[in-house]
Enzyme design. Sequence first.
Site, PDB file in Angstrom:
ATOM      1  N   VAL A  50       0.871  -1.180   0.000  1.00 15.95           N
ATOM      2  CA  VAL A  50       0.000   0.000   0.000  1.00 15.95           C
ATOM      3  C   VAL A  50       0.901   1.221   0.000  1.00 15.95           C
ATOM      4  O   VAL A  50       2.010   1.192   0.547  1.00 15.95           O
ATOM      5  CB  VAL A  50      -0.961   0.034   1.205  1.00 15.95           C
ATOM      6  CG1 VAL A  50      -2.045  -1.022   1.050  1.00 15.95           C
ATOM      7  CG2 VAL A  50      -0.224  -0.142   2.519  1.00 15.95           C
ATOM      8  N   SER A  51       0.415   2.316  -0.599  1.00 16.12           N
ATOM      9  CA  SER A  51       1.280   3.470  -0.828  1.00 16.12           C
ATOM     10  C   SER A  51       1.214   4.548   0.242  1.00 16.12           C
ATOM     11  O   SER A  51       2.048   5.443   0.278  1.00 16.12           O
ATOM     12  CB  SER A  51       0.952   4.102  -2.188  1.00 16.12           C
ATOM     13  OG  SER A  51      -0.413   4.464  -2.245  1.00 16.12           O
ATOM     14  N   THR A  52       0.225   4.492   1.137  1.00 16.97           N
ATOM     15  CA  THR A  52       0.115   5.530   2.162  1.00 16.97           C
ATOM     16  C   THR A  52       0.072   4.926   3.559  1.00 16.97           C
ATOM     17  O   THR A  52      -0.320   3.780   3.748  1.00 16.97           O
ATOM     18  CB  THR A  52      -1.166   6.371   1.961  1.00 16.97           C
ATOM     19  OG1 THR A  52      -2.320   5.554   2.220  1.00 16.97           O
ATOM     20  CG2 THR A  52      -1.253   6.914   0.545  1.00 16.97           C
TER      21      THR A  52
END
Length: 223
Positions: A10-12
């Site tokens: 996941v990027s955040t």
Amino acid sequence: MTTMIGYLRVSTEEQANSGLGLESQRDTIQRYADTHGWEVVWYMDEGLSAKSLHRPQLQAALTRLHSLPKQRDVDGIVVAKLDRLSRSVHDFSGILKVSAARKWSVVAIDLGVDTSTPTGKLVANVMMSVAEWEREVIGERTSAAMQAAKRQGKHMGRVSALPRGTGDRLLTLRATHTLAGTAWQLNAEGLTTATGAAWTSNSVCKAQHRLNARQGTEPALAA
């Protein structure tokens, strides 16, 4: 039994803390694995983008896959969506080439890429062809621009130089890797030579000499 690395990303930080994105990916991969009779070992990068392949857990997974076939305890890597692994067709193409050479599978469930099957290999080959075409088109445009500049009497030096980050990574890898191993790892991370080409043992050697000469050092490292 076939054992696959299930890679989650996941990027955040918000997504990482909620766990929703990760659990959705895990569920998709697990259901796919169950239908194929696979065992899954999990690697997860939280709060990191897919702009490059230089992510701790992804690198750990690729290193595990880099082992020789007889010593390797996993058979490939599977992601729920391609963008969890890479957002770059060029980077993904590099992974596919390495996996084909090392004989491990790559599975991107959303695109139907599964190099353990004939159809999946076909899809992967199409993607690699597109990436190669893209590189050739860029090369042709660069060459045409250089020729036009020469006709206008402009001096043209090197079109590109090796990014500092790539150079630092190369020297770090050479401290523990052979020339061939360094080339493989750089390609797996989606890092290219100064001209945008894939790394080879020869290009690693030449780049290392240039970097060491620039720094005024020339350590003896494994060939």
